[in-house]
Design a protein around this motif. Structure first.
Motif, PDB file in Angstrom:
ATOM      1  N   GLU A 157      19.843  -2.555-112.991  1.00  0.00           N
ATOM      2  CA  GLU A 157      21.096  -1.800-113.103  1.00  0.00           C
ATOM      3  C   GLU A 157      21.452  -1.118-111.790  1.00  0.00           C
ATOM      4  OE1 GLU A 157      20.873  -0.707-117.892  1.00  0.00           O
ATOM      5  OE2 GLU A 157      20.220   0.759-116.387  1.00  0.00           O
ATOM      6  N   GLY A 158      20.432  -0.662-111.056  1.00  0.00           N
ATOM      7  CA  GLY A 158      20.688  -0.030-109.767  1.00  0.00           C
ATOM      8  C   GLY A 158      21.308  -0.984-108.762  1.00  0.00           C
ATOM      9  N   ILE A 159      21.039  -2.272-108.928  1.00  0.00           N
ATOM     10  CA  ILE A 159      21.637  -3.291-108.053  1.00  0.00           C
ATOM     11  C   ILE A 159      23.040  -3.661-108.518  1.00  0.00           C
ATOM     12  CG2 ILE A 159      21.446  -5.699-107.276  1.00  0.00           C
ATOM     13  CD1 ILE A 159      18.381  -5.365-107.560  1.00  0.00           C
ATOM     14  N   VAL A 160      23.154  -3.923-109.811  1.00  0.00           N
ATOM     15  CA  VAL A 160      24.377  -4.527-110.345  1.00  0.00           C
ATOM     16  C   VAL A 160      25.487  -3.515-110.620  1.00  0.00           C
ATOM     17  CG1 VAL A 160      25.330  -5.875-112.254  1.00  0.00           C
ATOM     18  CG2 VAL A 160      23.099  -6.470-111.299  1.00  0.00           C
ATOM     19  N   HIS A 161      25.145  -2.358-111.155  1.00  0.00           N
ATOM     20  CA  HIS A 161      26.177  -1.422-111.595  1.00  0.00           C
ATOM     21  C   HIS A 161      27.137  -0.982-110.488  1.00  0.00           C
ATOM     22  CE1 HIS A 161      24.283  -0.039-115.672  1.00  0.00           C
ATOM     23  NE2 HIS A 161      24.539  -1.323-115.610  1.00  0.00           N
ATOM     24  N   PRO A 162      26.663  -0.642-109.293  1.00  0.00           N
ATOM     25  CA  PRO A 162      27.629  -0.257-108.247  1.00  0.00           C
ATOM     26  C   PRO A 162      28.602  -1.381-107.900  1.00  0.00           C
ATOM     27  CG  PRO A 162      25.409   0.440-107.649  1.00  0.00           C
ATOM     28  CD  PRO A 162      25.266  -0.462-108.843  1.00  0.00           C
ATOM     29  N   LEU A 163      28.141  -2.623-107.930  1.00  0.00           N
ATOM     30  CA  LEU A 163      29.007  -3.754-107.638  1.00  0.00           C
ATOM     31  C   LEU A 163      30.029  -3.965-108.750  1.00  0.00           C
ATOM     32  CD1 LEU A 163      26.301  -6.245-106.297  1.00  0.00           C
ATOM     33  CD2 LEU A 163      27.915  -4.888-104.944  1.00  0.00           C
ATOM     34  N   VAL A 164      29.604  -3.794-109.984  1.00  0.00           N
ATOM     35  CA  VAL A 164      30.520  -3.928-111.120  1.00  0.00           C
ATOM     36  C   VAL A 164      31.568  -2.819-111.088  1.00  0.00           C
ATOM     37  CG1 VAL A 164      30.705  -3.880-113.640  1.00  0.00           C
ATOM     38  CG2 VAL A 164      28.839  -5.123-112.558  1.00  0.00           C
ATOM     39  N   ARG A 165      31.140  -1.613-110.771  1.00  0.00           N
ATOM     40  CA  ARG A 165      32.089  -0.502-110.690  1.00  0.00           C
ATOM     41  C   ARG A 165      33.122  -0.726-109.595  1.00  0.00           C
ATOM     42  NH1 ARG A 165      30.802   4.492-112.784  1.00  0.00           N
ATOM     43  NH2 ARG A 165      32.883   5.062-112.050  1.00  0.00           N
ATOM     44  N   ALA A 166      32.703  -1.306-108.470  1.00  0.00           N
ATOM     45  CA  ALA A 166      33.652  -1.600-107.389  1.00  0.00           C
ATOM     46  C   ALA A 166      34.688  -2.616-107.851  1.00  0.00           C
ATOM     47  CB  ALA A 166      32.903  -2.113-106.165  1.00  0.00           C
ATOM     48  N   ALA A 167      34.253  -3.630-108.600  1.00  0.00           N
ATOM     49  CA  ALA A 167      35.190  -4.622-109.132  1.00  0.00           C
ATOM     50  C   ALA A 167      36.132  -3.991-110.150  1.00  0.00           C
ATOM     51  CB  ALA A 167      34.409  -5.772-109.775  1.00  0.00           C
ATOM     52  N   GLU A 168      35.617  -3.098-110.950  1.00  0.00           N
ATOM     53  CA  GLU A 168      36.432  -2.379-111.929  1.00  0.00           C
ATOM     54  C   GLU A 168      37.496  -1.527-111.229  1.00  0.00           C
ATOM     55  OE1 GLU A 168      35.497   1.603-114.292  1.00  0.00           O
ATOM     56  OE2 GLU A 168      34.332  -0.090-115.081  1.00  0.00           O
ATOM     57  N   GLN A 169      37.088  -0.829-110.180  1.00  0.00           N
ATOM     58  CA  GLN A 169      38.021   0.015-109.450  1.00  0.00           C
ATOM     59  C   GLN A 169      39.144  -0.817-108.832  1.00  0.00           C
ATOM     60  OE1 GLN A 169      37.913   3.352-109.296  1.00  0.00           O
ATOM     61  NE2 GLN A 169      39.813   3.434-108.110  1.00  0.00           N
ATOM     62  N   ALA A 170      38.786  -1.966-108.287  1.00  0.00           N
ATOM     63  CA  ALA A 170      39.796  -2.846-107.692  1.00  0.00           C
ATOM     64  C   ALA A 170      40.778  -3.329-108.756  1.00  0.00           C
ATOM     65  CB  ALA A 170      39.126  -4.022-106.997  1.00  0.00           C
ATOM     66  N   PHE A 171      40.270  -3.654-109.945  1.00  0.00           N
ATOM     67  CA  PHE A 171      41.133  -4.081-111.050  1.00  0.00           C
ATOM     68  C   PHE A 171      42.111  -2.973-111.438  1.00  0.00           C
ATOM     69  CE2 PHE A 171      41.703  -3.532-115.634  1.00  0.00           C
ATOM     70  CZ  PHE A 171      42.420  -4.675-115.958  1.00  0.00           C
ATOM     71  N   LEU A 172      41.615  -1.749-111.593  1.00  0.00           N
ATOM     72  CA  LEU A 172      42.481  -0.643-111.983  1.00  0.00           C
ATOM     73  C   LEU A 172      43.530  -0.345-110.919  1.00  0.00           C
ATOM     74  CD1 LEU A 172      39.936   1.811-113.649  1.00  0.00           C
ATOM     75  CD2 LEU A 172      41.688   0.419-114.778  1.00  0.00           C
ATOM     76  N   ASP A 173      43.132  -0.463-109.668  1.00  0.00           N
ATOM     77  CA  ASP A 173      44.084  -0.218-108.591  1.00  0.00           C
ATOM     78  C   ASP A 173      45.214  -1.253-108.641  1.00  0.00           C
ATOM     79  OD1 ASP A 173      44.741   1.392-106.233  1.00  0.00           O
ATOM     80  OD2 ASP A 173      44.514  -0.501-105.163  1.00  0.00           O
ATOM     81  N   ARG A 174      44.860  -2.515-108.923  1.00  0.00           N
ATOM     82  CA  ARG A 174      45.887  -3.553-109.048  1.00  0.00           C
ATOM     83  C   ARG A 174      46.808  -3.268-110.234  1.00  0.00           C
ATOM     84  NH1 ARG A 174      41.409  -6.834-107.898  1.00  0.00           N
ATOM     85  NH2 ARG A 174      41.208  -7.454-110.095  1.00  0.00           N
ATOM     86  N   ALA A 175      46.229  -2.788-111.334  1.00  0.00           N
ATOM     87  CA  ALA A 175      47.038  -2.472-112.511  1.00  0.00           C
ATOM     88  C   ALA A 175      48.024  -1.358-112.212  1.00  0.00           C
ATOM     89  CB  ALA A 175      46.135  -2.088-113.682  1.00  0.00           C
ATOM     90  N   VAL A 176      47.568  -0.340-111.488  1.00  0.00           N
ATOM     91  CA  VAL A 176      48.443   0.769-111.126  1.00  0.00           C
ATOM     92  C   VAL A 176      49.544   0.303-110.185  1.00  0.00           C
ATOM     93  CG1 VAL A 176      48.538   2.965-109.892  1.00  0.00           C
ATOM     94  CG2 VAL A 176      46.692   2.534-111.525  1.00  0.00           C
ATOM     95  N   ARG A 177      49.184  -0.496-109.199  1.00  0.00           N
ATOM     96  CA  ARG A 177      50.165  -0.996-108.244  1.00  0.00           C
ATOM     97  C   ARG A 177      51.257  -1.830-108.931  1.00  0.00           C
ATOM     98  NH1 ARG A 177      48.480  -0.950-102.739  1.00  0.00           N
ATOM     99  NH2 ARG A 177      46.310  -0.280-102.479  1.00  0.00           N
ATOM    100  N   SER A 178      50.843  -2.597-109.941  1.00  0.00           N
ATOM    101  CA  SER A 178      51.801  -3.452-110.637  1.00  0.00           C
ATOM    102  C   SER A 178      52.542  -2.713-111.755  1.00  0.00           C
ATOM    103  CB  SER A 178      51.084  -4.674-111.222  1.00  0.00           C
ATOM    104  OG  SER A 178      50.180  -4.277-112.246  1.00  0.00           O
ATOM    105  N   ARG A 179      52.210  -1.440-111.935  1.00  0.00           N
ATOM    106  CA  ARG A 179      52.838  -0.596-112.963  1.00  0.00           C
ATOM    107  C   ARG A 179      52.615  -1.149-114.373  1.00  0.00           C
ATOM    108  NH1 ARG A 179      55.958   3.208-110.502  1.00  0.00           N
ATOM    109  NH2 ARG A 179      56.572   2.798-108.338  1.00  0.00           N
ATOM    110  N   ALA A 180      51.440  -1.670-114.613  1.00  0.00           N
ATOM    111  CA  ALA A 180      51.109  -2.154-115.956  1.00  0.00           C
ATOM    112  C   ALA A 180      51.073  -0.969-116.922  1.00  0.00           C
ATOM    113  CB  ALA A 180      49.748  -2.849-115.942  1.00  0.00           C
ATOM    114  N   PRO A 181      51.759  -1.044-118.057  1.00  0.00           N
ATOM    115  CA  PRO A 181      51.754   0.082-119.003  1.00  0.00           C
ATOM    116  C   PRO A 181      50.361   0.366-119.564  1.00  0.00           C
ATOM    117  CG  PRO A 181      53.522  -1.468-119.518  1.00  0.00           C
ATOM    118  CD  PRO A 181      52.643  -2.139-118.508  1.00  0.00           C
ATOM    119  N   ILE A 182      49.586  -0.718-119.772  1.00  0.00           N
ATOM    120  CA  ILE A 182      48.243  -0.596-120.343  1.00  0.00           C
ATOM    121  C   ILE A 182      47.304  -1.521-119.581  1.00  0.00           C
ATOM    122  CG2 ILE A 182      46.831  -0.897-122.431  1.00  0.00           C
ATOM    123  CD1 ILE A 182      49.494  -0.673-124.027  1.00  0.00           C
TER     124      ILE A 182
END
Length: 212
Positions: free
Chosen positions: A81-106
């Motif tokens: 988990e110490g290896i994988v979780h930070p990488l997964v969180r970075a991918a999650e953050q990038a996804f959310l940033d794209r959602a915000v940029r595209s003004r996705a309602p949900i």
């Protein structure tokens, strides 16, 4: 502002099927398990091989070999988990940033261990996918390579379904057919339509390229 819905549920409850229902309605969904699969073929492979020699073949993590090492070992699981979780969180953050940029309602974060990992503060509401225990068991034991011992070991790492349901804001019960589950997904989307998301507002305020 984008409303972030956390989608979770124990093994065999139909979480992936429910995520697909949201995707089919045009809602962006980030699949944490899918992100892990991609990392096992990419950035995480060399790091995992260094920590768990012999678990990577041809540049891809052999999940069966890795599982044999970490399943049932709290220490080894934490190392992974110490290896994988930070990488997964970075991918999650990038996804959310794209959602915000595209003004996705949900936007939906599909995270199997959302509650277990204390991730409820990363979403605006929690949707738990559920089904009767006998349905869950039959689904899981029908999977290739699965047996009762593995099923029990996996359940031991997960918060019981009844507790997840008690901590949820929304439920989808997949034990009564896809049509009923689809209807529940529609009800949820109508319930949160137009709501502003606290999590997305934080992303907007902290991203590096936000105008001054």
């Amino acid at each position: 502002m984008t409303f972030v819905l956390g989608l979770t549920g124990s093994i065999g409850m139909g979480k992936s099927t429910t995520g697909a229902m949201f995707r089919n309605r045009g809602v962006p969904v980030h699949d944490a398990d899918g992100a892990v699969h991609a990392l096992y073929r990419g950035k995480a492979a060399s790091l995992i091989e260094a920590a768990f020699p012999g678990t990577v073949q041809d540049g891809v993590v052999d999940r069966a070999r890795l599982g044999a090492i970490v399943l049932g070992s709290t220490e080894q699981l934490r190392n992974l988990e110490g290896i994988v979780h930070p990488l997964v969180r970075a991918a999650e953050q990038a996804f959310l940033d794209r959602a915000v940029r595209s003004r996705a309602p949900i936007a939906i974060l599909d995270i199997p261990l959302l509650i277990e990992s204390g991730g409820m503060n990363r979403v605006d509401a929690v949707l738990v996918v559920t089904a009767r225990a006998e349905i869950q068991r039959d689904r899981v034991l029908a999977r290739p390579g699965m047996d009762q011992a593995k099923f029990v070991a996996i359940l031991a790492r997960q918060v019981p379904d009844r507790e997840k349901r008690a901590r949820s804001h929304f439920l989808v019960d997949t034990g009564h057919g896809l049509h009923r589950a689809e209807a529940q997904v529609g009800d949820i989307l109508r319930a949160i339509a137009g709501r502003d998301g606290r999590v997305a507002a934080t992303i907007r305020d902290t991203r590096p390229d936000r105008p001054a």
